[in-house]
Scaffold this active site. Structure first.
Site, PDB file in Angstrom:
ATOM      1  N   ALA A 251      67.886  75.605  39.794  1.00 34.48           N
ATOM      2  CA  ALA A 251      67.779  75.885  41.241  1.00 34.48           C
ATOM      3  C   ALA A 251      67.397  74.655  42.077  1.00 34.48           C
ATOM      4  O   ALA A 251      67.163  74.790  43.274  1.00 34.48           O
ATOM      5  CB  ALA A 251      66.831  77.045  41.548  1.00 34.48           C
ATOM      6  N   GLY A 253      69.461  72.233  42.903  1.00 34.41           N
ATOM      7  CA  GLY A 253      70.570  72.093  43.850  1.00 34.41           C
ATOM      8  C   GLY A 253      70.498  73.153  44.941  1.00 34.41           C
ATOM      9  O   GLY A 253      70.773  72.881  46.116  1.00 34.41           O
ATOM     10  N   ASP A 254      70.123  74.372  44.551  1.00 35.60           N
ATOM     11  CA  ASP A 254      70.013  75.457  45.541  1.00 35.60           C
ATOM     12  C   ASP A 254      68.903  75.144  46.545  1.00 35.60           C
ATOM     13  O   ASP A 254      69.039  75.415  47.748  1.00 35.60           O
ATOM     14  CB  ASP A 254      69.703  76.779  44.836  1.00 35.60           C
TER      15      ASP A 254
HETATM   16  O1  RIB Z   1      71.609  77.415  40.381  1.00 35.40           O
HETATM   17  C1  RIB Z   1      70.756  78.122  39.514  1.00 35.40           C
HETATM   18  C2  RIB Z   1      71.245  79.507  39.340  1.00 35.40           C
HETATM   19  O2  RIB Z   1      72.479  79.483  38.676  1.00 35.40           O
HETATM   20  C3  RIB Z   1      70.363  80.378  38.489  1.00 35.40           C
HETATM   21  O3  RIB Z   1      69.340  81.018  39.222  1.00 35.40           O
HETATM   22  C4  RIB Z   1      71.345  81.332  37.837  1.00 35.40           C
HETATM   23  O4  RIB Z   1      71.221  82.641  38.271  1.00 35.40           O
HETATM   24  C5  RIB Z   1      72.713  80.753  38.135  1.00 35.40           C
HETATM   25  O5  RIB Z   1      73.361  81.464  39.089  1.00 35.40           O
END
Ligand code: RIB
Length: 302
Positions: A251, A253-254
């Site tokens: 996560a 990158g998110d």
């Molecule tokens: O980017 C991380 C995410 O990738 C994780 O939380 C997992 O669920 C996948 O979708």
């Protein structure tokens, strides 16, 4: 309050095993710890926007199982508008089976469940959210025709459209590119999109320039500890990453994308929003898990 950011994408329950190393094909490996946390690229990005100061709505699907209720609750507790989160009957919620090794590398298998049933029509029902937004974010964990519709609609409405091309398996459909204001691949995604080897700033620049030529507005290639490269028709800038000891990059990158979007809607310049997203992502990798690792605005230095 109308949300300034709308995320159209996935919600997954992450089933995370930590082990000294990643297993080889056919191997059974003893792990060290196991935990279950809310994740999914779309939901993680929505949480990052909310924790980093932006108002955000989520459009996506869960299954009619216990995970679905937990995934929705995890967003609601952050103040995220979940009106657009549907429940698919007789279907599981999305899950991600994640293994993390001692050097914080991970590998992920995703089973889409309800995410795979998010149709363009389902998103269209929440067109009012898109109309009210300033920024619209998509990823590639929901069906391609839904991503295509959302990108085109966001562009038509004159919104700032971000595509996080993850997971990427090959080039994007060419008709998508002109609808994207900010395309945000990491190194391996930039490789998949362009066919070029991407492992440093110079190769990231070459890949980004190819994507600009294909029609993307601007490209941000995230390079992990090597920082991020921003490439626009006007030129390119490199943003070094804050130095931290990474424990788990899930996560990251998110968190970067959510921080970047939250920065944009707070009125930051693009470069400032990139640096803000990087600071948030750097903090996230010092913690374990997807949504639990995403920092709050108050935790970042002023
Ligand atoms: O980017 C991380 C995410 O990738 C994780 O939380 C997992 O669920 C996948 O979708």
């Amino acid at each position: 309050m109308q949300a300034k950011v709308v995320v159209v994408g996935s919600l997954n329950m992450d089933l995370v095993a930590r082990a000294q190393r990643l297993p080889r094909p056919g191997e059974t490996l003893a792990g060290e710890t196991f935990f279950t946390v809310p994740g999914g690229k779309g939901a993680n990005q929505a949480v990052a926007v909310a924790r980093l100061g932006g108002s955000v709505a989520m459009v996506g699907n869960v299954g009619d199982d216990a995970y679905g209720e937990q995934l929705r609750a995890a967003l609601e507790v952050e103040g995220i508008d979940c009106e657009g989160v549907g429940v698919c009957e007789g279907v599981s919620s999305g899950v991600a089976l994640i293994t993390v090794d001692a050097s914080s590398q991970n590998c992920i298998v995703i089973v889409p469940g309800g995410n795979g049933l998010l149709t363009p029509q389902a998103v269209q029902r929440f067109d009012a959210l898109l109309q009210a937004a300033e920024v619209i974010i998509c990823q590639l964990e929901v069906p391609a025709d839904t991503v295509a519709w959302t990108l085109a609609r966001g562009h038509e409405l004159g919104k700032r459209v971000i595509l996080n091309p993850a997971p990427a398996t090959g080039p994007l459909p060419p008709e998508w590119l002109p609808h994207i204001d900010y395309l945000t691949p990491n190194e391996s995604e930039a490789e998949a999109l362009t066919g070029l080897v991407v492992n440093d700033e110079a190769s990231a620049r070459a890949a980004a320039q190819q994507l600009l030529q294909l029609g993307a507005g601007k490209v941000i290639v995230t390079l992990g500890a090597q920082g991020a490269l921003f490439v626009s028709p006007e030129g390119s800038s490199h943003y070094p990453a804050p130095k931290v000891k990474a424990l788990d990059t899930t996560a990251a990158g998110d968190t970067f994308i959510g921080g970047f979007a939250a920065g944009l809607v707070r009125g930051l310049e693009e470069g400032e929003a990139i640096a803000f997203g990087q600071r948030a992502a750097a903090l996230s990798v010092t913690r374990v898990g997807a949504q639990p690792s995403i920092p709050y605005l108050e935790e970042l230095d002023p």
